[in-house]
Each structure stands twice: as C-alpha cells, then as structure tokens.
Write a protein that holds these residues in place. Structure first.
Motif, PDB file in Angstrom:
ATOM      1  N   THR A 103       0.060  38.710 -42.671  1.00 37.23           N
ATOM      2  CA  THR A 103       0.513  39.650 -43.758  1.00 37.23           C
ATOM      3  C   THR A 103       1.543  40.414 -43.704  1.00 37.23           C
ATOM      4  O   THR A 103       1.798  41.547 -44.163  1.00 37.23           O
ATOM      5  CB  THR A 103      -0.814  40.567 -44.063  1.00 37.23           C
ATOM      6  N   GLY A 104       2.633  39.965 -42.648  1.00 34.99           N
ATOM      7  CA  GLY A 104       3.749  40.916 -42.449  1.00 34.99           C
ATOM      8  C   GLY A 104       3.393  41.907 -41.296  1.00 34.99           C
ATOM      9  O   GLY A 104       2.634  41.694 -40.593  1.00 34.99           O
ATOM     10  N   PRO A 105       4.431  42.903 -41.453  1.00 37.99           N
ATOM     11  CA  PRO A 105       4.088  43.955 -39.982  1.00 37.99           C
ATOM     12  C   PRO A 105       2.838  44.539 -39.903  1.00 37.99           C
ATOM     13  O   PRO A 105       2.403  44.968 -38.866  1.00 37.99           O
ATOM     14  CB  PRO A 105       5.252  44.981 -40.609  1.00 37.99           C
ATOM     15  N   ASP A 106       1.892  44.562 -41.152  1.00 40.29           N
ATOM     16  CA  ASP A 106       0.911  45.186 -41.000  1.00 40.29           C
ATOM     17  C   ASP A 106      -0.096  44.306 -40.334  1.00 40.29           C
ATOM     18  O   ASP A 106      -1.165  44.817 -39.638  1.00 40.29           O
ATOM     19  CB  ASP A 106       0.095  45.347 -42.336  1.00 40.29           C
ATOM     20  N   GLY A 107       0.012  43.050 -40.038  1.00 44.05           N
ATOM     21  CA  GLY A 107      -0.678  41.988 -39.414  1.00 44.05           C
ATOM     22  C   GLY A 107      -0.272  41.925 -37.615  1.00 44.05           C
ATOM     23  O   GLY A 107      -0.962  41.142 -36.897  1.00 44.05           O
ATOM     24  N   VAL A 108       0.602  42.769 -37.461  1.00 47.59           N
ATOM     25  CA  VAL A 108       0.887  42.701 -35.849  1.00 47.59           C
ATOM     26  C   VAL A 108       0.269  43.618 -35.230  1.00 47.59           C
ATOM     27  O   VAL A 108       0.063  44.851 -35.465  1.00 47.59           O
ATOM     28  CB  VAL A 108       2.591  43.104 -35.761  1.00 47.59           C
ATOM     29  N   ALA A 109      -0.435  43.270 -33.945  1.00 43.10           N
ATOM     30  CA  ALA A 109      -1.111  44.246 -33.522  1.00 43.10           C
ATOM     31  C   ALA A 109      -0.979  44.072 -31.750  1.00 43.10           C
ATOM     32  O   ALA A 109      -0.243  42.922 -31.401  1.00 43.10           O
ATOM     33  CB  ALA A 109      -2.709  43.865 -33.582  1.00 43.10           C
ATOM     34  N   VAL A 110      -1.361  44.690 -30.915  1.00 39.96           N
ATOM     35  CA  VAL A 110      -1.326  44.686 -29.779  1.00 39.96           C
ATOM     36  C   VAL A 110      -2.797  44.209 -29.097  1.00 39.96           C
ATOM     37  O   VAL A 110      -3.537  44.805 -29.195  1.00 39.96           O
ATOM     38  CB  VAL A 110      -0.935  46.190 -28.710  1.00 39.96           C
ATOM     39  N   LEU A 111      -2.836  43.071 -28.467  1.00 36.13           N
ATOM     40  CA  LEU A 111      -3.932  42.656 -28.058  1.00 36.13           C
ATOM     41  C   LEU A 111      -4.248  42.852 -26.504  1.00 36.13           C
ATOM     42  O   LEU A 111      -3.032  42.784 -25.704  1.00 36.13           O
ATOM     43  CB  LEU A 111      -3.993  41.004 -28.234  1.00 36.13           C
ATOM     44  N   GLU A 112      -5.131  43.227 -26.343  1.00 37.17           N
ATOM     45  CA  GLU A 112      -5.509  43.641 -24.584  1.00 37.17           C
ATOM     46  C   GLU A 112      -6.354  42.367 -23.789  1.00 37.17           C
ATOM     47  O   GLU A 112      -6.337  42.776 -22.594  1.00 37.17           O
ATOM     48  CB  GLU A 112      -6.455  45.065 -24.956  1.00 37.17           C
ATOM     49  N   ASP A 113      -6.643  41.622 -24.520  1.00 35.99           N
ATOM     50  CA  ASP A 113      -7.501  40.426 -23.822  1.00 35.99           C
ATOM     51  C   ASP A 113      -7.287  39.030 -23.802  1.00 35.99           C
ATOM     52  O   ASP A 113      -7.936  38.288 -24.387  1.00 35.99           O
ATOM     53  CB  ASP A 113      -8.956  40.625 -24.243  1.00 35.99           C
ATOM     54  N   VAL A 114      -5.734  39.079 -23.828  1.00 34.97           N
ATOM     55  CA  VAL A 114      -5.208  37.569 -24.015  1.00 34.97           C
ATOM     56  C   VAL A 114      -5.293  36.825 -22.425  1.00 34.97           C
ATOM     57  O   VAL A 114      -4.581  37.621 -21.567  1.00 34.97           O
ATOM     58  CB  VAL A 114      -3.923  37.614 -24.545  1.00 34.97           C
ATOM     59  N   PRO A 115      -5.818  35.485 -22.281  1.00 41.78           N
ATOM     60  CA  PRO A 115      -6.117  35.241 -21.176  1.00 41.78           C
ATOM     61  C   PRO A 115      -4.629  34.560 -20.654  1.00 41.78           C
ATOM     62  O   PRO A 115      -3.546  34.157 -21.153  1.00 41.78           O
ATOM     63  CB  PRO A 115      -6.715  33.785 -21.400  1.00 41.78           C
ATOM     64  N   VAL A 116      -4.385  35.012 -19.155  1.00 41.44           N
ATOM     65  CA  VAL A 116      -2.909  34.840 -18.602  1.00 41.44           C
ATOM     66  C   VAL A 116      -2.941  33.432 -18.404  1.00 41.44           C
ATOM     67  O   VAL A 116      -3.771  32.580 -17.999  1.00 41.44           O
ATOM     68  CB  VAL A 116      -3.001  35.307 -16.986  1.00 41.44           C
ATOM     69  N   PRO A 117      -1.796  32.671 -19.096  1.00 41.29           N
ATOM     70  CA  PRO A 117      -1.776  31.216 -19.135  1.00 41.29           C
ATOM     71  C   PRO A 117      -1.365  30.661 -17.496  1.00 41.29           C
ATOM     72  O   PRO A 117      -1.057  31.601 -16.668  1.00 41.29           O
ATOM     73  CB  PRO A 117      -0.550  31.082 -19.779  1.00 41.29           C
ATOM     74  N   SER A 118      -1.599  29.522 -17.421  1.00 44.41           N
ATOM     75  CA  SER A 118      -1.489  28.872 -15.924  1.00 44.41           C
ATOM     76  C   SER A 118      -0.691  27.641 -16.017  1.00 44.41           C
ATOM     77  O   SER A 118      -0.665  26.850 -16.959  1.00 44.41           O
ATOM     78  CB  SER A 118      -2.925  28.552 -15.330  1.00 44.41           C
TER      79      SER A 118
END
Length: 239
Positions: A103-118
């Motif tokens: 939805t544009g800039p309003d839809g940008v968020a800081v996520l705290e629980d993203v799995p670290v890729p391998s």
C-alpha cells in the motif's frame, strides 16, 4: 456378675500364657532348624556344587566374550544414535525492512522474526549485511511493482518482500561451486527487483549478484555504488 468377670479374666490369662508358649516354641524351632541346615552335610555339598557351577560359567573366555559384546553393543548404540539424531540446523531470526501489504510507504515495516537464510544451492553466498540502500525502486515495490515478475521468477520473495537494492557486507558461507570467495571476504552486491532485497541483517545471494569490495573503498561507499560496480565486474570477468 463378678463371677463372670472373674471367669473371663482367668480365660484371658490362660490365653496369654498359651500364646507365649507358642511363640517361644516357634523361635526355638527356627533356631534349631537353621543350625541344622547350616551344619548339615547336604548344605555343604549344595554350596560346593553351586561354587563349581559358577566357576565353570565365569571363566576367562566367558568374561572376554561379555566384554567384547558390551563394547560392540555400545559402539552400535552410539552409531545408531548419531545416525538417528536430527541433522536439521537451528533456525535463527533476524530483523528486516519489508513491504507487507503493498500500500505504499504505509505498508513498510520492520520485521523482528524473519528466519536467517542458509546456503542450499552450490552457487549461493550468505552475506552479513553491513550497509544497504533504499531507493525509488523500493518505494515502487512497496506499492506492488514487479509482483507478477517475482511470482514467476522467485515465489519465495513473497508475501513480505524485503526491500533494499544494493549493499555491502562480509561473507558468512559459500556454496560448493562458488570460486573466488571465502567466508570473511568483504563484498558488494545488488538485488534485482524479482528477488528479496538486502535491508536485513543477512542476505542470501547468487554468485552473479556479488563482486569483491574494491581496494581503497569502504563498505559504506561500496554499498551505494554496488549496482553499477557488480554489473561492470561481471561484464569484465565474463568477456
């Protein structure tokens, strides 16, 4: 009434005397029987017979076989335990900046629980991000740009698309077919619009997205110039 009480008292006294005699005779019988059994010739013979059986059973060969069986059994048990134990790596989490609802800039968020890729493919490189850029293209992606392209070329980038088109950092892990890069190397990289971005603590890249950090260039300066630098590096090395 007094005669009845006297009669009952006499009976109780007689019963107590009789019980004492029975208990004493029982104790005497047990003591006598035990002494006879212990000192009897039959018991001595039985004891010698049991000793002979135990001596025959527990010889050097038997002890050796027991020790060997115990050792082999322990080894097999340990081997099975290592084979059956879970080989999956623990999942660690990282922070990332992502477009969550387009939805544009309003839809940008800081996520705290993203799995670290391998690293799962032989040409992949895992990088710990030091600097990352945010540009006009990221704003367009946050509004839904290139969603169809991502769904075709890299469906794993959805539903929350990590932003950031270029950056710099340190290599953590490399795939088996990657040449010229090792863990600890400083690199610059870029992320095309159909892949996950690099505004995160770690980013998983294909080897063609990466180039060595130029000598004399800091990680900070290398991050914003990564897009043209990586393309130029690939052009020079592929030509």
């Amino acid at each position: 009434m007094d005669e009845v009480v006297l009669h009952l008292t006499q009976k109780i006294e007689l019963l107590q005397v009789w019980l004492r005699e029975v208990v004493q005779k029982g104790k005497d019988f047990v003591d006598t029987a035990s002494q006879e059994i212990i000192t009897s010739e039959n018991f001595i013979l039985a004891e010698e017979y049991l000793k002979d059986i135990i001596t025959r059973l527990i010889n050097r060969g038997t002890l050796t076989a027991c020790c060997f069986g115990f050792t082999v059994g322990s080894g097999v048990g340990l081997a099975l335990g290592f084979c059956l134990q879970s080989t999956s790596k623990p999942i660690y989490m990282m922070r990332a900046v992502a477009a969550t609802n387009f939805t544009g800039p309003d839809g940008v968020a800081v996520l705290e629980d993203v799995p670290v890729p391998s690293v799962k493919l032989p040409d992949q490189i895992l990088v710990e991000v030091r600097y990352a850029t945010f540009c006009q293209t990221d704003l367009r992606i946050a509004s839904g740009y290139a969603r169809v392209l991502r769904s075709i070329l890299d469906p794993s980038a959805e539903p929350a698309v990590i932003l950031g088109r270029s950056g710099s950092g340190t290599i953590v892990e490399v795939g088996g077919s990657v040449n010229g890069y090792d863990p600890g190397d400083k690199v610059i990289f870029w992320c095309p619009i159909w892949k996950k971005g690099c505004l995160s603590q770690y980013v998983l890249l294909s080897s063609w997205q990466v180039a060595p950090l130029p000598k004399g260039v800091s990680l900070e300066d290398g991050a914003w110039s990564a897009y043209p630098s990586v393309l130029s590096w690939k052009f020079l090395n592929d030509s």
